[in-house]
Enzyme design. Structure first.
Site, PDB file in Angstrom:
ATOM      1  N   TYR A 183      -3.799  16.470   6.143  1.00  0.00           N
ATOM      2  CA  TYR A 183      -3.885  15.572   4.984  1.00  0.00           C
ATOM      3  C   TYR A 183      -4.468  16.360   3.820  1.00  0.00           C
ATOM      4  O   TYR A 183      -5.551  16.937   3.941  1.00  0.00           O
ATOM      5  CB  TYR A 183      -4.832  14.418   5.335  1.00  0.00           C
ATOM      6  CG  TYR A 183      -4.413  13.048   4.898  1.00  0.00           C
ATOM      7  CD1 TYR A 183      -4.333  12.735   3.551  1.00  0.00           C
ATOM      8  CD2 TYR A 183      -4.136  12.053   5.821  1.00  0.00           C
ATOM      9  CE1 TYR A 183      -3.980  11.457   3.140  1.00  0.00           C
ATOM     10  CE2 TYR A 183      -3.782  10.776   5.426  1.00  0.00           C
ATOM     11  CZ  TYR A 183      -3.707  10.484   4.088  1.00  0.00           C
ATOM     12  OH  TYR A 183      -3.364   9.224   3.687  1.00  0.00           O
ATOM     13  N   THR A 231       0.812  -1.219   0.000  1.00  0.00           N
ATOM     14  CA  THR A 231       0.000   0.000   0.000  1.00  0.00           C
ATOM     15  C   THR A 231       0.848   1.273   0.000  1.00  0.00           C
ATOM     16  O   THR A 231       0.309   2.372   0.170  1.00  0.00           O
ATOM     17  CB  THR A 231      -0.924   0.035   1.234  1.00  0.00           C
ATOM     18  OG1 THR A 231      -0.130  -0.034   2.424  1.00  0.00           O
ATOM     19  CG2 THR A 231      -1.891  -1.140   1.209  1.00  0.00           C
TER      20      THR A 231
END
Length: 614
Positions: free
Chosen positions: A533, A194
């Protein structure tokens, strides 16, 4: 020492504890050995889970039943996508070859393997499973950066692993690393795949045989010690499997990164990972009690499993964040906790982003610890609303309209500025109720108002679903990505504004016709700062090289982050993508310290991923 002897030693060591359940606990992994059986080979997540256009209703829906929005029509989402990205979902824009509908890459387009016959012969004698299958090799040639997925869809990799090896225990890894050192073979560890930093990509100039050391079959819980609140776990276990198996003991780690369905424990250690519930469970470095790593010079581990030790520089810090450059993490003793008796979601609407940030900071100042408390800006707020499934009844529709009327007309919130905080609180029921009351009281002082448990639950769920949107975008000529940073509290607002502005300027400078989608959320809070983020996307219609354009814009955004007081990364790591900023981050002397450790434990550069250092 053979694994059976080691386990007997563990059992004897733990004998006498009535709360103990020693011995190997077999785990049935949710991720198969050959992952392409279950997971997409050229996109994120499960094959049966994706955004699709319903041909009858002409609306977007999410397929499969793995997520709460699965098999449900999303009546507002198509309009949102078309308006934000300036695309028409009736026109499949993607250039030939980039469609997610392609089943596989043809074998002739996958580089032929470089084979070290002597290495493979001895590996076979040891009974360690391996394959030269082209599709298995291709699957482990990439992580999930935009660049890697775009190449999978439209081009081909210059270099892929030459062989995939599946160790089943620590001793298998020792043998593999010894053989690689003996025959000068390169190794790239592969956990959940990932990575969003280019960490598992093969260096194109590597002429030795490259082994992808897939830890997925090292997925057992070797023992659980309730007295010490610890568990010994093999590093290849996937996050969701670890939590499912620990739940049988009434325990959990509480570590929930966005990728926990697919990422591995060893990967968390190697990248210094963080999870959504770090407020009460900590980051991975807080959970780690003991770790074992195999390097070309031998094994690294401490000789005791104490809660703290003053023995010079902490060798665990060499391993945490090493990103596969020094060796393979094989076993981890991790702190575990009882599953909380009560979990409750919540949400708070704020008139704008700034008071939301002030509320988060005040919650930290008062030492309140919700498991998760995340602030989404207005763009993400509207995005989350667009993903809401159609109401199942007329009553629900009326209630939603009344809520909107109250917030906008009575309270006076501007729908183009309002933001939302999603909450998850865990613990004893009385403590959760008290925590909820105190947080809502703080929020009220900054103009926030409770927005319901359902919104909080849906916001938490969207963390897992949002990654699937990139695949939809690529089918219609939109590239998208996320990146994160950490920043002191007094620079959060300026950094968010500066980075968004920089992205839009760069998009215009590259001749992109439609404004970019550039949004952010504050995901983790600390005493001294927060994690921010970012998500951004743009249509690449008319661009001759969308990958290079995207990478240029992201690099500019990263420069802006650092100029605004942010970090190179909060939890994704450095990999190959961000190593250009490493010296600026840790100083030249710091880089030389990392290089000296690498030279000491891996003088032949067996672990030749090219991460961190050139």
């Amino acid at each position: 020492m053979p694994i059976n002897e080691r386990l007997e030693t563990i059992k004897r060591h733990l004998a006498g504890s009535q709360n103990e359940k020693p011995g190997v606990h077999e785990v049935k992994s949710a991720i198969p050995k050959r992952r392409q059986e279950l997971l997409k080979w050229n996109g994120w997540g499960y094959k049966d889970s994706k955004f699709v256009l319903n041909s009858k209703l002409h609306q977007l829906e999410f397929s499969g039943n793995r997520y709460p929005i699965g098999n449900k029509v999303l009546p507002n989402f198509r309009t949102w996508v078309e308006n934000v990205f300036g695309i028409d979902l009736t026109v499949h824009f993607a250039p030939q070859g980039t469609s997610s509908n392609r089943e596989v890459i043809k074998e002739e387009d996958i580089p032929k393997p470089i084979v070290n016959e002597e290495f493979l012969e001895e590996l076979k004698e040891l009974g360690i499973d391996y394959t030269l299958d082209p599709q298995d090799r291709l699957y482990r040639a990439h992580g999930h950066t935009m660049r890697e997925i775009f190449i999978l869809r439209a081009s081909k990799f210059e270099r892929v692993p030459d062989v995939v090896v599946w160790p089943t225990c620590h001793d298998d890894v020792v043998s593999i690393v010894q053989l690689a050192t003996k025959y000068n073979v390169a190794i790239i560890p592969y956990g959940g795949g990932t990575s969003v930093s280019g960490a598992v990509e093969c260096p194109p100039n590597e002429t030795r045989m490259i082994v992808s050391l897939d830890t997925s079959q090292m997925n057992k819980i070797l023992w659980v010690n309730k007295d010490n609140s610890t568990a010994l776990v093999e590093a290849g276990i996937i996050g969701q499997d670890l939590e499912r198996e620990l739940a049988k003991y009434g325990l959990c780690t509480g570590h929930e990164p966005d990728s926990c369905e697919f990422s591995s424990l060893g990967g968390w250690v190697a990248t210094r990972a963080s999870g959504m519930k770090k407020n009460i469970y900590g980051n991975i470095e807080d959970m780690l009690v003991h770790v074992k790593m195999v390097t070309p010079r031998g094994e690294i581990q401490k000789n005791c499993q104490v809660p703290r030790i003053s023995s010079g520089p902490d060798i665990h810090q060499f391993i945490l964040g090493s990103e596969g450059t020094l060796g393979v993490v094989t076993e981890v003793i991790i702190r575990v906790r009882p599953i909380p008796p009560c979990s409750k979601y919540g949400s708070i609407v704020f008139p704008s982003f700034e008071p939301g940030v002030e509320c988060l900071r005040e919650v930290v100042r008062q030492q309140l610890k919700p498991a998760s408390m995340r602030l989404m800006d207005n763009l993400q707020f509207t995005f989350g609303h667009a993903l809401k499934p159609e109401s199942s009844s007329a009553l629900e529709t009326i209630i939603d309209q009344l809520k909107k009327f109250y917030v906008t007309q009575i309270k006076g919130y501007d729908v183009h500025k309002m933001c939302v905080v999603t909450l998850l609180m865990e613990g004893a029921k009385e403590d959760v109720e008290n925590l909820e009351k105190r947080i809502y009281n703080i929020a009220a002082k900054y103009g926030g108002m409770p927005a319901g448990e359902d919104n909080g639950r849906r916001g938490y769920m969207l963390t897992y679903v949002i990654a699937y949107i990139r695949d939809l975008g690529l089918d219609y000529g939109v590239v998208s990505e996320s990146f994160e940073t950490s920043v002191p509290w007094d620079k959060v607002i300026d950094l968010c504004r500066n980075v968004k502005d920089r992205i839009q300027r760069e998009v215009r400078n590259h001749g992109i016709q439609f404004p970019a989608f550039a949004s952010c959320r504050v995901t983790q809070s600390y005493d001294v700062g927060a994690c921010v983020y970012f998500y951004f996307a743009f249509g690449y219609f008319g661009l001759s090289d969308p990958v290079h354009t995207y990478e240029s814009i992201e690099a500019a955004a990263r420069d802006e982050i650092i100029a605004s007081g942010g970090s190179i990364s909060h939890h994704h790591g450095v990999g190959k993508l961000r190593k250009r900023w490493l010296q600026q981050t840790v100083s030249g002397v710091g880089v030389n310290m990392i290089r000296a450790v690498k030279q000491s434990v891996d003088p032949l550069n067996i672990f030749a991923s090219g991460n961190l250092l050139d």
